[in-house]
Write a protein that holds these residues in place. Structure first.
Motif, PDB file in Angstrom:
ATOM      1  N   GLY A 294       6.956  11.839  -3.078  1.00  0.00           N
ATOM      2  CA  GLY A 294       6.702  10.896  -3.886  1.00  0.00           C
ATOM      3  C   GLY A 294       7.689   9.784  -3.999  1.00  0.00           C
ATOM      4  O   GLY A 294       8.376   9.385  -3.279  1.00  0.00           O
ATOM      5  N   PHE A 295       7.782   9.175  -5.337  1.00  0.00           N
ATOM      6  CA  PHE A 295       8.820   8.337  -5.767  1.00  0.00           C
ATOM      7  C   PHE A 295      10.163   8.313  -5.594  1.00  0.00           C
ATOM      8  O   PHE A 295      11.131   7.621  -5.180  1.00  0.00           O
ATOM      9  CB  PHE A 295       8.426   7.608  -7.001  1.00  0.00           C
TER      10      PHE A 295
ATOM     11  N   ALA B 178       0.750  -1.094   0.233  1.00  0.00           N
ATOM     12  CA  ALA B 178      -0.157   0.148   0.104  1.00  0.00           C
ATOM     13  C   ALA B 178       0.712   1.318   0.007  1.00  0.00           C
ATOM     14  O   ALA B 178       0.601   2.251  -0.804  1.00  0.00           O
ATOM     15  CB  ALA B 178      -0.791   0.190   1.189  1.00  0.00           C
ATOM     16  N   ASP B 179       2.122   1.227   0.686  1.00  0.00           N
ATOM     17  CA  ASP B 179       2.838   2.354   0.842  1.00  0.00           C
ATOM     18  C   ASP B 179       3.612   2.595  -0.356  1.00  0.00           C
ATOM     19  O   ASP B 179       3.509   3.691  -1.086  1.00  0.00           O
ATOM     20  CB  ASP B 179       3.866   2.181   1.815  1.00  0.00           C
ATOM     21  N   GLY B 180       4.095   1.509  -1.100  1.00  0.00           N
ATOM     22  CA  GLY B 180       4.543   1.805  -2.295  1.00  0.00           C
ATOM     23  C   GLY B 180       3.495   2.306  -3.534  1.00  0.00           C
ATOM     24  O   GLY B 180       4.068   3.103  -4.157  1.00  0.00           O
ATOM     25  N   LEU B 181       2.614   1.931  -3.301  1.00  0.00           N
ATOM     26  CA  LEU B 181       1.530   2.202  -4.199  1.00  0.00           C
ATOM     27  C   LEU B 181       1.085   3.609  -4.166  1.00  0.00           C
ATOM     28  O   LEU B 181       1.262   4.471  -5.106  1.00  0.00           O
ATOM     29  CB  LEU B 181       0.177   1.452  -4.125  1.00  0.00           C
ATOM     30  N   LYS B 182       1.155   4.153  -2.795  1.00  0.00           N
ATOM     31  CA  LYS B 182       0.883   5.188  -2.638  1.00  0.00           C
ATOM     32  C   LYS B 182       1.771   6.223  -3.147  1.00  0.00           C
ATOM     33  O   LYS B 182       1.786   7.407  -3.553  1.00  0.00           O
ATOM     34  CB  LYS B 182       0.885   5.574  -0.890  1.00  0.00           C
ATOM     35  N   LEU B 183       3.048   5.956  -2.669  1.00  0.00           N
ATOM     36  CA  LEU B 183       4.390   6.682  -3.194  1.00  0.00           C
ATOM     37  C   LEU B 183       4.493   6.800  -4.729  1.00  0.00           C
ATOM     38  O   LEU B 183       4.727   7.942  -5.054  1.00  0.00           O
ATOM     39  CB  LEU B 183       5.415   5.902  -2.749  1.00  0.00           C
ATOM     40  N   LEU B 184       4.009   5.720  -5.511  1.00  0.00           N
ATOM     41  CA  LEU B 184       4.069   5.891  -6.728  1.00  0.00           C
ATOM     42  C   LEU B 184       2.959   7.016  -7.467  1.00  0.00           C
ATOM     43  O   LEU B 184       3.098   7.438  -8.352  1.00  0.00           O
ATOM     44  CB  LEU B 184       3.759   4.480  -7.377  1.00  0.00           C
ATOM     45  N   LEU B 185       1.775   6.810  -6.923  1.00  0.00           N
ATOM     46  CA  LEU B 185       0.657   7.779  -7.153  1.00  0.00           C
ATOM     47  C   LEU B 185       0.799   9.041  -6.624  1.00  0.00           C
ATOM     48  O   LEU B 185       0.173  10.059  -7.305  1.00  0.00           O
ATOM     49  CB  LEU B 185      -0.658   7.118  -6.575  1.00  0.00           C
TER      50      LEU B 185
ATOM     51  N   TRP C 126      11.298  10.506  -3.328  1.00  0.00           N
ATOM     52  CA  TRP C 126      11.615  10.297  -1.835  1.00  0.00           C
ATOM     53  C   TRP C 126      11.804   8.710  -1.715  1.00  0.00           C
ATOM     54  O   TRP C 126      12.516   8.132  -0.834  1.00  0.00           O
ATOM     55  CB  TRP C 126      10.520  10.848  -1.212  1.00  0.00           C
ATOM     56  N   ALA C 127      11.114   7.935  -2.135  1.00  0.00           N
ATOM     57  CA  ALA C 127      11.253   6.463  -1.966  1.00  0.00           C
ATOM     58  C   ALA C 127      12.390   5.885  -2.540  1.00  0.00           C
ATOM     59  O   ALA C 127      12.859   5.105  -1.867  1.00  0.00           O
ATOM     60  CB  ALA C 127       9.721   5.688  -2.789  1.00  0.00           C
ATOM     61  N   LEU C 128      12.959   6.540  -3.646  1.00  0.00           N
ATOM     62  CA  LEU C 128      14.149   6.035  -3.814  1.00  0.00           C
ATOM     63  C   LEU C 128      15.119   6.289  -2.766  1.00  0.00           C
ATOM     64  O   LEU C 128      16.027   5.311  -2.401  1.00  0.00           O
ATOM     65  CB  LEU C 128      14.549   6.681  -4.969  1.00  0.00           C
ATOM     66  N   PHE C 129      15.065   7.337  -2.009  1.00  0.00           N
ATOM     67  CA  PHE C 129      16.212   7.472  -1.200  1.00  0.00           C
ATOM     68  C   PHE C 129      15.948   6.671   0.130  1.00  0.00           C
ATOM     69  O   PHE C 129      16.804   5.963   0.690  1.00  0.00           O
ATOM     70  CB  PHE C 129      15.913   9.162  -0.424  1.00  0.00           C
TER      71      PHE C 129
END
Lengths: 454, 345, 377
Positions: A257-258, A85-92, A260-263
């Protein structure tokens, strides 16, 4: 293009089978260097990225249990689908780039960070045999070199964000990672003296050959390495670059978003990598006592078990990282630097010197050219020459190195560090200990008073 | 600073003291002048237009020293319209305590006391049971402050609440040290208050801080009071001092006029810094010798000084908010909701 | 241990430029909407300015237009983590003005509730202070115990945060039957929990190096800056209004005032921890000696105090909270001044922070223990 694809799809399964059954066919180049590594890479990336997501989940659960709460519970059973869910949220999420940011660098920075973290995975010895993707003979050097590129990503992120918090975070992280890398590099040299190779698999094999994990030879090296690894991966108590209470979020304040997720991904991957190095260097890698019994009889099970063992060791270390993070407060920037330069680097250097001394004293008489008064030690035959490589003799050598490591190196280096830091304000052991004595005295007095009152 | 907007309600209520006594604060006068009405027109409007609930507020907002102004309010109402049967409670409720207070006040009451008494009698006749709502049993004997016409600080108070300080060696010492400066030393609810001239204020504070018997090393609180009707002494600066070593408190008051700057005590008590800034922010009183006199809670360009009495409470939405806060009309699409409700029905 | 002298920007060959860092009003560790403008040389603070007022509601102005009873709930919203203590200050101020004698039982219950509130407030302080310094787990532990207190409040008063606990003249309701037992259960549990926090922090090397010698204030400076509460007592000044000028029923109880020695962040931390233990003892005494009787004095429905003025202050968790009431004989105060402890203690931030690093500013804001609802009023 289509030709290549169809060839791959048609022929690849055959190559895999050939590789596994060791019946080498003429197509050995394709199967050895392209298809099989590709499969390995995809599998490892898939597993690692999933693992990273679940490490976040684990971190949240571990912290929750430590803090008398439940953690994520809503998405799926026990919140197990929370990472998805977190990954999806970050992607969107909306991808926000600040107007005054340097766009190109702003977009490049997370990519640098995450690529530097992921490339390193190639040389990590996940397991025996086919468990390793690339057995590079300078594996450790490669890891140190590439993972230090990651700091570039953080610095560029902080700089390009055009925000003061980001800039401060970036400056902190660059200074911190540079200084802790020195200590890290120094700490592993002791272990490398025994392993006599930089190949990651070679280090594991060396420990199997010596019959002992290098943690027992190098307790100090392990300690320094783990502390430096905490600093290197920006984990608490050294999480200053992203110290939430001071710098909001440090170098990734402006990211969303993403990106940030990459970091985030880079940070957790770095955690896995540093733990892997620690496991490989000091905790015997994928080896485990008794594991070699099944090496001949069922090689595939052997490899599988080795991977499981390696993963378990890594997870134990990561759990320790989390434990530390949720227990201790954060160091201040100057204190962090003091630990790096006044404690870790001298300790690493001293460890090299001490290890070298013990090593030389243990050399077999054929190899040593010692002064006469030290020749006394050579009679014990602590080391022997096994096919051109020096290993400690099975009992005497191991006991000698363990004893010197624990009983002499650790206290001597401790004394040395205390001597170096005796004037340091924030690390004045005496003063801090006095304070604790005082508190204890007060508590005792209070208890006595209470007893007297009763 | 001149407040530009006044509510209708405050206009109405401020007419009454204006008509009764022409010595109002300038700000109020300027505002009221434009809408002033003859006295005989204004007076009847009070009982009829003002609802009974707002009556106490109405008399409070112009900030008269109260008992007298209240008495006069009711006097106007009572004398000019002696038979006001429609709303008899209104003046009665208000006038009753003050009338009682007057009746039991010390003999040195002002020249206006007779009128107050005169006012009280018809009211008491009109409504014979006001004391139950008045105050606790001890209280009514309390106080009647000086009239608004008298610019000097309130001097005469009831015996149980406020009394002159006698036999206090420290206060005697102060009096001896500053014979001319200290104009008043009273005790109220056991708390010591001294009033000092503006010129000697700083010197006295320094003395209080340094003196061994006083040792008022802490300025616990510093604030101001606004008395718009006391011409020439519109503001009281009130400092609550505390002595940690002697465990005693003292309140020092000094009066300053509108537009005048008060002496700053930050050089004595560093802690007074923000308190004086707050007084400046809320009352517009400047402080001489303050190191950093800026507004503290409100924006620099906020109009007016909120804790002044003429500043209406409705003035929260003003030209500053118009300028800085962007109100947007949001046109919500409520049709969907309606459809839902319609379907449900 | 770190020197307190103001540090000049380094005079180097390279022209060192100062950086102005704007901390807040949206910042994780300014405890609300405090805006601190820092002038930095590297990470060393060379100057500092607080910008406050983002939460200004004008309570003092509103009070001039409300009756005495209507004002009380506004006090809950000043220091909203210690609403009960605020109420006590105002309510006692008005009672003094009215010369109402509050029944003993009400006074004892007031003391018990106020001390519970003090523990709750200190727990919140400890949690946020620790999280500022990076120890996240302490926060959750503190909230666990604070929750217990809030539940007791909820059952007694009907609200958890903005309690409106007291009425002018006493309490609205008597304690519910299980109140004493529940509080005693809490008293039994709490000391071990305080030990737990102390195990985590008291002798933690990192905690020590982050707090010892940070934000040192001498006793003279602290008094001169009008500081009160644990911030003052941490500097070694034994000033607690509960002892100095006992209000409510505090004169009946036996307790100590913990004071620090060095006036640094660590001493203030120790002070507050010891204060929590003292509060537990006070609650115990109050419950043991709880008298029977009514909880409300006879107070007229329409309150019209005599003409006069009063300054009443109590020892709130943050320091001396006071009310200065000027009555003109009507049903509404002529002027109500709130003496806000957080607001006045916040002044010390500049003096304590200059020369320290940015991270220390965060620790010092934590140690002053401010609540912006009270700073801005």
């Amino acid at each position: 293009m289509t030709a290549i694809l169809s060839t791959l799809l048609l022929v690849a399964p055959q190559w895999v089978r050939e590789y596994l059954t060791k019946e080498k066919q003429p197509n050995v180049f394709w199967s050895e260097y392209i298809v099989w590594p590709l499969i390995q890479i995809i599998v490892v990336l898939f597993i690692i990225l999933t693992l990273v997501a679940y490490l976040v989940y684990l971190e949240r659960k571990v912290s929750a249990f430590m803090q008398a709460r439940l953690g994520p519970m809503r998405v799926g059973p026990w919140g197990l689908l929370q990472p998805a869910a977190d990954g999806l949220k970050l992607l969107l999420k909306e991808d926000i780039i600040p107007i005054k940011a340097d766009k190109a660098i702003f977009q490049l920075a997370p990519i640098i960070a995450v690529v530097a973290a992921l490339v390193v995975l190639a040389v990590v010895p996940w397991g025996a045999g086919w468990g390793t993707i690339a057995n590079v003979n300078i594996g450790l050097l490669f890891i140190l070199a590439v993972s230090s590129v990651a700091v570039l990503g953080l610095v560029l992120a902080g700089w390009s964000s055009n925000s003061k918090y980001s800039l401060l975070g970036a400056l902190r992280s660059s200074a911190q990672m540079l200084s802790y890398e020195i200590g890290m590099g120094l700490s592993i040299i002791g272990a490398l003296m025994f392993a006599r190779t930089l190949s990651m698999n070679g280090i594991v094999e060396a420990q199997r050959a010596d019959g002992v994990w290098y943690f027992f030879f190098q307790p100090l090296g392990f300690l320094v390495y783990v502390i430096c690894a905490l600093g290197e991966t920006n984990r608490a108590p050294f999480d200053l670059p992203e110290a939430e209470s001071e710098l909001v979020a440090g170098y990734h304040t402006e990211y969303s978003g993403f990106r940030w997720a990459l970091f985030f991904m880079a940070e957790y991957t770095a955690m896995i990598v540093t733990s892997s190095i620690a496991v490989t260097l000091y905790l015997g890698g994928w080896s485990f006592p008794g594991l070699s019994l099944i090496e001949k009889s069922s090689p595939n099970l052997f490899v599988f078990l080795s991977i499981v063992i390696f993963a378990t060791k890594v997870m134990v270390l990561i759990y320790a990282f989390m434990w530390i993070r949720w227990t201790w407060p954060r160091y201040r920037y100057d204190q962090l630097m003091e630990i790096g330069w006044k404690w870790m680097i001298p300790a690493g250097l001293a460890n090299i010197v001490m290890t070298a001394i013990w090593y030389v004293l243990a050399l077999p008489s054929t190899k040593a050219s010692l002064p006469d008064f030290l020749k006394f030690f050579l009679r014990f035959n602590f080391m022997k020459d096994v096919s051109g490589r020096l290993v400690p003799t099975q009992w005497a050598g191991v006991i000698y190195f363990v004893a010197t490591g624990f009983l002499i190196t650790v206290p001597m280096v401790w004394a040395l560090l205390a001597a170096i830091n005796r004037r340091s304000n924030d690390f004045n052991l005496d003063e801090q200990r006095q304070l604790q004595f005082k508190l204890r005295r007060e508590r005792l007095k209070k208890m006595e008073n209470a007893e007297a009152a009763e | 600073m001149q407040v530009a907007i006044m509510s209708d309600e405050s206009k109405d209520t401020q007419e009454v003291p204006e008509n009764a006594e022409p010595t109002d604060a300038k700000t109020v006068e300027a505002e009221v002048a434009s809408t002033a009405q003859p006295a005989n027109v204004a007076a009847p409007t009070l009982p009829t237009e003002t609802p009974s609930e707002t009556q106490p507020e109405a008399s409070a907002s112009p900030g008269n020293t109260t008992a007298d102004s209240l008495a006069e309010t009711s006097t106007v109402a009572a004398t000019e319209k002696p038979t006001a049967p429609a709303t008899p409670e209104v003046p009665a409720k208000v006038a009753a305590p003050s009338a009682e207070a007057k009746a039991e006040a010390t003999p040195s009451a002002e020249a206006k006391a007779p009128t107050a008494d005169a006012a009280a009698k018809p009211e008491a006749a009109a409504k014979p049971a006001p004391p139950k709502a008045a105050a606790p049993p001890k209280a009514p004997a309390s106080a009647a402050t000086a009239g608004a016409a008298k610019p000097a600080p309130p001097a005469k108070k009831g015996p149980t609440v406020t009394e002159e300080i006698k036999d206090d060696p420290f206060i005697d010492k102060l009096k001896a040290k500053f014979p001319d400066a200290i104009t008043e030393t009273v005790k109220t609810f056991g708390q010591r208050i001294i009033r000092v001239n503006k010129d000697a204020y700083l010197k006295l504070c320094r003395f209080l801080h340094d003196d061994e018997d006083g040792a008022f090393t802490m300025c616990a609180d510093l604030t101001a009071l606004h008395w718009p009707d006391k011409t020439g002494a519109e503001f009281d600066i009130v400092a609550n001092l505390y002595s940690v070593s002697k465990n005693q408190r003292l309140r020092v008051k000094t009066a300053i006029a509108e537009g005048e700057a008060a002496p700053s005590v930050t050089s004595i008590w560093a802690g007074a810094n923000w308190m004086e800034r707050e007084v400046f922010d809320m009352f517009g009183v400047k402080f001489d010798g303050h190191p950093d006199l800026r507004r503290i809670l409100l924006p620099e360009d906020w109009p007016g000084y909120p804790l002044r009495k003429e500043y209406p409470i409705e003035y929260r939405d003003n030209e500053w908010t118009d300028k800085h806060i962007d109100y947007r009309e949001v046109d919500y699409d409520t049709s969907l909701i309606d459809v839902k409700y319609a379907q449900r029905r | 241990m770190q020197s307190q002298e103001a540090i000049k920007p380094h005079e180097t060959l390279l022209d060192a430029e100062e950086m102005v860092l704007n901390m807040g009003p949206q910042h994780p560790s300014t405890h609300g909407v405090l805006r601190v403008i820092l002038k930095l040389d590297g990470e060393t603070v060379t100057d500092l300015d607080c910008d406050i007022g983002y939460l200004h509601r004008g309570v003092e102005k509103i009070a001039e237009h409300d009756t005495y009873q209507m004002i009380t709930p506004y006090w809950d919203r000043l220091d909203y983590v210690a609403a009960v203590s605020n109420d006590l200050c105002y309510v006692e101020g008005v009672e003094k003005l009215l010369q109402v004698e509050v029944p003993r039982r009400a006074q004892y219950l007031r003391v018990a509730l106020t001390e519970l509130q003090r523990i709750a407030s200190h727990l919140l302080w400890l949690g946020t202070h620790a999280i500022d310094i990076g120890a996240v787990t302490v926060l959750l532990y503190c909230f666990r115990e604070r929750e217990e207190i809030l539940k007791i409040f909820e059952d007694f008063i009907g609200a958890r945060l903005t309690a409106h606990a007291f009425r002018i003249g006493g309490l609205q309701w008597d304690a519910y039957p299980e109140f004493v037992d529940r509080v005693k259960e809490f008293l039994k549990m709490m000391p071990t929990r305080i030990d737990e926090y102390e195990t985590l922090l008291n002798s933690n090397r990192i905690w020590l190096s982050r707090t010892v010698g940070i934000g040192v204030l001498s006793a003279e400076d602290a008094i001169n800056l009008s500081l009160t509460g644990p911030v003052l007592r941490g500097s070694g000044v034994k000033y607690d209004i509960r002892k100095a000028q006992p209000y409510a029923a505090y004169a009946d109880f036996d307790f100590e005032i913990p004071v620090g020695e060095n006036g640094d962040t660590y001493d203030r931390y120790l002070c507050r921890m010891a204060e929590m233990r003292q509060s537990l003892s006070i609650i115990e005494q109050a419950l043991d000696g709880l008298p029977e009787g009514p909880v409300m004095a006879k107070v007229p429905k329409i309150i019209k105090p005599p003409v006069g003025e009063i300054y009443h202050s109590i020892e709130a968790p943050k320091g001396e909270i006071g009310v200065y009431l000027v009555s003109d004989g009507t049903g509404k105060p002529y002027r109500m001044r709130i003496r806000p402890p957080s607001y006045i203690n916040l002044q010390a931030l500049k003096k304590m922070s200059i020369g320290h690093l940015v991270a220390d500013v965060v620790a010092i804001i934590g140690t002053i223990d401010i609540v912006l609802g009270e700073v801005d009023r």
